[in-house]
Write a protein that holds these residues in place. Structure first.
Motif, PDB file in Angstrom:
ATOM      1  N   SER A 173       0.837  -1.210   0.000  1.00 22.59           N
ATOM      2  CA  SER A 173       0.000   0.000   0.000  1.00 22.59           C
ATOM      3  C   SER A 173       0.871   1.259   0.000  1.00 22.59           C
ATOM      4  O   SER A 173       1.999   1.267   0.482  1.00 22.59           O
ATOM      5  N   GLN A 210      -2.403   6.176   1.178  1.00 21.34           N
ATOM      6  CA  GLN A 210      -3.462   5.311   1.709  1.00 21.34           C
ATOM      7  C   GLN A 210      -3.392   5.249   3.224  1.00 21.34           C
ATOM      8  O   GLN A 210      -4.411   5.293   3.906  1.00 21.34           O
ATOM      9  N   SER A 244      -6.242   6.447   5.893  1.00 21.84           N
ATOM     10  CA  SER A 244      -6.793   5.546   6.923  1.00 21.84           C
ATOM     11  C   SER A 244      -6.680   6.174   8.310  1.00 21.84           C
ATOM     12  O   SER A 244      -7.633   6.125   9.094  1.00 21.84           O
ATOM     13  N   CYS A 290      -3.885   6.805  -6.010  1.00 22.85           N
ATOM     14  CA  CYS A 290      -3.926   7.671  -4.821  1.00 22.85           C
ATOM     15  C   CYS A 290      -4.561   9.026  -5.133  1.00 22.85           C
ATOM     16  O   CYS A 290      -5.203   9.619  -4.272  1.00 22.85           O
ATOM     17  N   ARG A 327      -8.023   8.353  -4.591  1.00 21.80           N
ATOM     18  CA  ARG A 327      -8.296   8.178  -3.148  1.00 21.80           C
ATOM     19  C   ARG A 327      -8.356   9.535  -2.449  1.00 21.80           C
ATOM     20  O   ARG A 327      -9.201   9.769  -1.586  1.00 21.80           O
TER      21      ARG A 327
END
Ligand code: THU
Length: 133
Positions: A53, A57, A61, A90, A93
């Motif tokens: 990862s 990320q 989280s 990303c 994300r």
């Protein structure tokens, strides 16, 4: 220390803790959330390569766990000649929790190399608004 310097220091610390024995490419990411709180992440690789990862990320989280959902500003830090900008996945994300004018600072250990908005990194993006039909 101003807030950007604090973010840079957190990103350096995150880079130093990255688990990247396969690529030896260490990345740190730090989010400043709307609350003003800072969240860090590092890349975590895996012997089964696709299971690794990205640093971004990890930071996302941490932000969600911390109770924040809006990215105000972000630092991404890595070594090398080329700019370490967030990878395509990303960018998407980040898009989930940011605005088009959210600034992402692309950095190395010494500081900011280039600052770009999310709109510049991911133009005409697909986001949560698309699903409000
Ligand atoms: N990596 C990140 O953590 N963030 C990026 O935006 C680019 C790539 C990591 C993933 C992998 O562990 C290593 O860098 C080499 O691709």
């Amino acid at each position: 220390m101003n807030i950007l310097e604090e973010m840079l220091q957190m990103a350096r610390d995150a880079m130093d803790r990255a688990y990247a024995p396969y690529s030896n490419f260490f990345v740190g990411a730090v989010i400043k959330a709307e609350s003003g709180r800072l969240y860090a992440g590092c890349n975590v690789e895996n012997a089964s390569y696709p299971a690794g990862s990205c640093a971004e990320q990890g930071a996302i989280s941490a932000m969600i766990l911390g109770g924040d959902t809006k990215i105000q500003e972000m630092v991404v830090m890595g070594n090398g000649e080329h700019l370490v900008s967030p990878c395509g996945s990303c960018r998407q994300r980040i898009r989930e929790f940011a605005n088009s004018d959210t600034v992402i600072h692309i950095c190395d250990r010494n500081g900011v190399r280039k600052s770009m908005t999310l709109e510049e990194l991911l133009p005409i993006s697909f986001g949560p608004e698309n699903l409000k039909v």
